[in-house]
Write a protein that holds these residues in place. Structure first.
Motif, PDB file in Angstrom:
ATOM      1  N   ASP A  81       0.785  -1.229   0.090  1.00 51.09           N
ATOM      2  CA  ASP A  81      -0.033   0.051  -0.058  1.00 51.09           C
ATOM      3  C   ASP A  81       0.749   1.265   0.037  1.00 51.09           C
ATOM      4  O   ASP A  81       0.577   2.110   0.696  1.00 51.09           O
ATOM      5  CB  ASP A  81      -1.044  -0.018   1.284  1.00 51.09           C
ATOM      6  CG  ASP A  81      -2.265   0.942   0.717  1.00 51.09           C
ATOM      7  OD1 ASP A  81      -2.313   1.215  -0.186  1.00 51.09           O
ATOM      8  OD2 ASP A  81      -2.460   1.575   2.041  1.00 51.09           O
ATOM      9  N   ILE A  82       2.030   1.374  -0.894  1.00 46.29           N
ATOM     10  CA  ILE A  82       2.815   2.338  -1.078  1.00 46.29           C
ATOM     11  C   ILE A  82       2.371   3.055  -2.343  1.00 46.29           C
ATOM     12  O   ILE A  82       2.660   2.509  -3.312  1.00 46.29           O
ATOM     13  CB  ILE A  82       4.445   2.020  -0.927  1.00 46.29           C
ATOM     14  CG1 ILE A  82       4.798   1.543   0.273  1.00 46.29           C
ATOM     15  CG2 ILE A  82       5.134   3.318  -1.286  1.00 46.29           C
ATOM     16  CD1 ILE A  82       6.096   0.771   0.412  1.00 46.29           C
ATOM     17  N   GLY A  83       1.500   4.135  -2.455  1.00 41.49           N
ATOM     18  CA  GLY A  83       1.341   4.696  -3.538  1.00 41.49           C
ATOM     19  C   GLY A  83       2.180   5.786  -4.177  1.00 41.49           C
ATOM     20  O   GLY A  83       3.429   5.536  -4.025  1.00 41.49           O
ATOM     21  N   SER A  84       1.758   6.994  -4.331  1.00 39.59           N
ATOM     22  CA  SER A  84       2.438   8.122  -4.863  1.00 39.59           C
ATOM     23  C   SER A  84       3.455   8.576  -3.908  1.00 39.59           C
ATOM     24  O   SER A  84       4.341   9.475  -4.214  1.00 39.59           O
ATOM     25  CB  SER A  84       1.721   9.144  -5.367  1.00 39.59           C
ATOM     26  OG  SER A  84       0.739   9.644  -4.277  1.00 39.59           O
ATOM     27  N   LYS A  85       3.107   8.398  -2.690  1.00 33.85           N
ATOM     28  CA  LYS A  85       4.086   8.926  -1.731  1.00 33.85           C
ATOM     29  C   LYS A  85       5.524   8.124  -1.752  1.00 33.85           C
ATOM     30  O   LYS A  85       6.644   8.541  -1.210  1.00 33.85           O
ATOM     31  CB  LYS A  85       3.737   8.576  -0.149  1.00 33.85           C
ATOM     32  CG  LYS A  85       3.363   7.206   0.107  1.00 33.85           C
ATOM     33  CD  LYS A  85       2.534   6.860   1.488  1.00 33.85           C
ATOM     34  CE  LYS A  85       2.507   5.464   1.637  1.00 33.85           C
ATOM     35  NZ  LYS A  85       1.815   5.599   2.857  1.00 33.85           N
TER      36      LYS A  85
END
Length: 227
Positions: A81-85
């Motif tokens: 759950d590592i998105g655009s960050k």
């Protein structure tokens, strides 16, 4: 018969796991939100999937391997759950290639140097992705070898005897003239059945006393076999 060449496995013989790099990678990804244990769990899944792909000979070209690693990186980010960050799949693939998680076995550079000085033909035969040579180049070992045989490119994997036969033929030698060194007893046995002088690396642990294979406790022991 005179020994004229040496055929090495890669993992467990030339390169071994680099725990320090694993720790850096885990904490790097964990800095974007997931816990270290979550990262480790997903990294293990990627590693298991890689081994399965290698076993089934499903990745046969550099292009397919590049795409595979991008997909694996994206899956890793999604599952954590590592998105655009966080980093992009491309950044992970470039900054953390799988061979960064390996390191040269102690003494390997000196052993290879001395074998080449004796005029021996050296090759690597590994159940590996197409980037076999690149993995050794990353650690400064590729120039020691004249031949690179990755199962993914050959279309056959150890312990299939054809893998040894194909490699030795391309080295321009006969089976009896080439020593094989590996850390998998089944692969060593397959080579010995073909008439190759084959040795099993046992750098860790104590071997089964019923094991009849020739053993090498450290890579330097190989030098006395070819001198």
């Amino acid at each position: 018969m005179v020994i004229r060449g040496v055929l090495f496995d890669r993992d467990g013989v030339l390169l071994e796991s680099n725990d320090e790099t694993y720790d850096h990678f885990v904490h790097w990804l964990a800095s974007y939100g997931p816990t270290p244990s979550q990262v480790m769990r997903e990294v293990r899944r990627v590693s298991e999937r890689q081994l399965e792909k290698i076993r089934k000979l499903e990745i046969t070209t550099p292009e397919a391997e590049k795409q595979y690693w991008l997909e694996s990186a994206q899956s890793l980010l999604d599952n954590l759950d590592i998105g655009s960050k966080g980093p992009t799949p491309q950044e992970i693939a470039v900054l953390w290639p799988y061979y960064r998680f390996l390191k040269p076995v102690r003494g390997v550079a000196r052993v290879l140097r001395e074998l080449r000085a004796q005029g021996l033909v050296l090759g690597v035969l590994s159940n590996a992705l197409p980037s076999l040579r690149e993995s050794l180049a990353y650690h400064g070992l590729d120039l020691s070898f004249q031949h690179f045989f990755a199962s993914s490119r050959m279309g056959v994997a150890k312990p299939d005897p054809r893998a040894f036969e194909m490699a030795v033929a391309q080295m321009g030698l006969t089976l009896g003239e080439v020593i094989y060194v590996g850390d998998n007893p089944h692969h060593v046995e397959s080579a010995r059945r073909l008439g190759m002088p084959a040795y099993s690396m046992q750098s860790q642990g104590i071997p089964d006393p019923r094991n009849s294979f020739h053993l090498l406790w450290q890579l330097e022991d190989l030098l006395s076999l070819v001198s």
